[in-house]
Design a protein around this motif. Structure first.
Motif, PDB file in Angstrom:
ATOM      1  N   PHE A  17     -15.009  18.016  70.208  1.00 14.44           N
ATOM      2  CA  PHE A  17     -14.198  19.041  69.567  1.00 14.44           C
ATOM      3  C   PHE A  17     -14.747  20.416  69.947  1.00 14.44           C
ATOM      4  O   PHE A  17     -15.918  20.711  69.707  1.00 14.44           O
ATOM      5  N   PRO A  18     -13.929  21.282  70.527  1.00 15.46           N
ATOM      6  CA  PRO A  18     -14.431  22.561  71.035  1.00 15.46           C
ATOM      7  C   PRO A  18     -15.106  23.442  69.997  1.00 15.46           C
ATOM      8  O   PRO A  18     -15.942  24.259  70.339  1.00 15.46           O
ATOM      9  N   LYS A  19     -14.765  23.269  68.716  1.00 18.23           N
ATOM     10  CA  LYS A  19     -15.348  24.131  67.686  1.00 18.23           C
ATOM     11  C   LYS A  19     -16.639  23.552  67.094  1.00 18.23           C
ATOM     12  O   LYS A  19     -17.192  24.108  66.148  1.00 18.23           O
ATOM     13  N   ASP A  20     -17.123  22.457  67.642  1.00 18.12           N
ATOM     14  CA  ASP A  20     -18.386  21.876  67.183  1.00 18.12           C
ATOM     15  C   ASP A  20     -19.508  22.906  67.355  1.00 18.12           C
ATOM     16  O   ASP A  20     -19.687  23.483  68.429  1.00 18.12           O
ATOM     17  N   GLU A  21     -20.288  23.134  66.301  1.00 14.35           N
ATOM     18  CA  GLU A  21     -21.338  24.150  66.337  1.00 14.35           C
ATOM     19  C   GLU A  21     -22.421  23.842  67.370  1.00 14.35           C
ATOM     20  O   GLU A  21     -23.142  24.744  67.807  1.00 14.35           O
ATOM     21  N   LEU A  46     -26.928  32.101  66.732  1.00 11.93           N
ATOM     22  CA  LEU A  46     -27.354  30.705  66.839  1.00 11.93           C
ATOM     23  C   LEU A  46     -28.799  30.544  66.382  1.00 11.93           C
ATOM     24  O   LEU A  46     -29.149  29.580  65.683  1.00 11.93           O
ATOM     25  N   GLN A  47     -29.653  31.489  66.785  1.00 14.17           N
ATOM     26  CA  GLN A  47     -31.048  31.428  66.346  1.00 14.17           C
ATOM     27  C   GLN A  47     -31.164  31.563  64.829  1.00 14.17           C
ATOM     28  O   GLN A  47     -31.925  30.839  64.178  1.00 14.17           O
ATOM     29  N   LYS A  48     -30.408  32.490  64.253  1.00 14.99           N
ATOM     30  CA  LYS A  48     -30.478  32.712  62.813  1.00 14.99           C
ATOM     31  C   LYS A  48     -29.977  31.499  62.028  1.00 14.99           C
ATOM     32  O   LYS A  48     -30.423  31.240  60.905  1.00 14.99           O
ATOM     33  N   HIS A 101     -26.688  26.678  73.896  1.00 15.00           N
ATOM     34  CA  HIS A 101     -27.105  27.717  74.830  1.00 15.00           C
ATOM     35  C   HIS A 101     -25.888  28.578  75.151  1.00 15.00           C
ATOM     36  O   HIS A 101     -24.755  28.082  75.161  1.00 15.00           O
ATOM     37  N   VAL A 102     -26.127  29.848  75.417  1.00 11.31           N
ATOM     38  CA  VAL A 102     -25.054  30.786  75.761  1.00 11.31           C
ATOM     39  C   VAL A 102     -25.210  31.198  77.217  1.00 11.31           C
ATOM     40  O   VAL A 102     -26.295  31.625  77.642  1.00 11.31           O
ATOM     41  N   TYR A 103     -24.127  31.060  77.982  1.00 12.42           N
ATOM     42  CA  TYR A 103     -24.103  31.452  79.392  1.00 12.42           C
ATOM     43  C   TYR A 103     -23.101  32.584  79.568  1.00 12.42           C
ATOM     44  O   TYR A 103     -21.924  32.440  79.206  1.00 12.42           O
TER      45      TYR A 103
END
Length: 276
Positions: A56-60, A135-137, A144-146
């Motif tokens: 699911f694309p909205k999966d955290e 994401l860290q908080k 990961h963010v690209y």
């Protein structure tokens, strides 16, 4: 596991054919073929080999792709199509009007994993940096963010404001890919604002860096396999328009219409080059 580089080449060729087809359907104003082709190999590797893509694309827990150089959105759609994130009906459907979710510059659509609305250059890295911080908080250590940025786009001050913050916070969950293809809309980047050693500049802002051939899958694999405790900047030397001879390294193909004759020529070149 080392990926199958021949298979990756075929995937990137299929993506380029999809880019051609979608670009033609953009109509008389044309499409950004040059910048789409220059990042096709990088996107092919990321989507098929690297990204965590939950059902699911909205999966955290998903990884995020932010296309700051939004004029290459058609290349993003082609990559998403290769892994089933976008149905074939959308890739083969209209690129303009009300009956589509796809546009020459992406429009955010979390239902399909399109993370950001684009169009104004220089904004995407700030967006990606904010994502990485969030994401860290949240304590999310999986995602990961690209972020893809253009070489000409790196003339925007907002890029370096975001880079300064990312480096200061040591955002190891952020990777920036700089598409260094030597061209921008108004000419050669070296003639407009020269940035001959961008890896040193990113390093000054607190990033780990690596310089690669952005069309060599072995080097791409090595770059995305690097372990880093800081944000990572991958400087990818690419060819604008890679794969079609009459588009390669031509500034006028930043955005241009592809007529039927040129389409047939380009499609045949791609089929020959990529074994399709």
């Amino acid at each position: 596991m080392v990926p199958d580089y021949n298979k990756l080449k075929i995937i990137s060729g299929k993506m380029r054919l999809d880019i051609l087809k979608m670009g033609v359907r953009c109509g008389g104003d044309g499409a950004h073929f040059g910048g789409c082709f220059s990042i096709a190999d990088l996107l092919a590797f990321l989507f098929t080999q690297k990204l965590q893509l939950p059902r699911f694309p909205k999966d955290e827990q998903r990884d995020r792709i932010v296309l700051s150089k939004g004029h290459a959105s058609i290349a993003l759609y082609a990559a998403m199509g290769q892994v089933g994130m976008l149905p074939r009906a959308y890739l083969d459907g209209p690129m303009l009007g009300e009956n589509t979710i796809l546009y020459k510059h992406s429009k955010r659509n979390p239902d399909y994993g399109i993370e950001m609305s684009s169009g104004s250059l220089g904004q995407g890295l700030s967006y990606a940096t904010g994502m990485a911080i969030a994401l860290q908080k949240k304590g999310n250590t999986q995602s990961h963010v690209y972020a893809f940025v253009g070489e000409g786009e790196c003339q925007e001050g907002s890029i370096w404001e975001a880079a300064e913050l990312a480096g200061h916070m040591q955002l190891e969950n952020l990777t920036v890919i700089v598409d260094k293809n030597g061209l921008q809309i108004d000419g050669n980047t070296k003639d407009i604002i020269s940035m001959q050693n961008p890896d040193k500049l990113w390093k000054e802002f607190g990033f780990d860096t690596i310089v690669i051939d952005g069309h060599n899958f072995e080097e791409i694999y090595r770059a995305f396999s690097l372990l880093h405790k800081k944000p990572l900047a991958i400087i990818a030397n690419t060819v604008k328009g890679k794969g079609v001879s009459f588009i390669e390294n031509k500034v006028e193909w930043h955005q241009k219409h592809l007529d039927d004759y040129m389409y047939k020529m380009a499609a045949q070149e791609l089929k020959n080059e990529y074994g399709l």
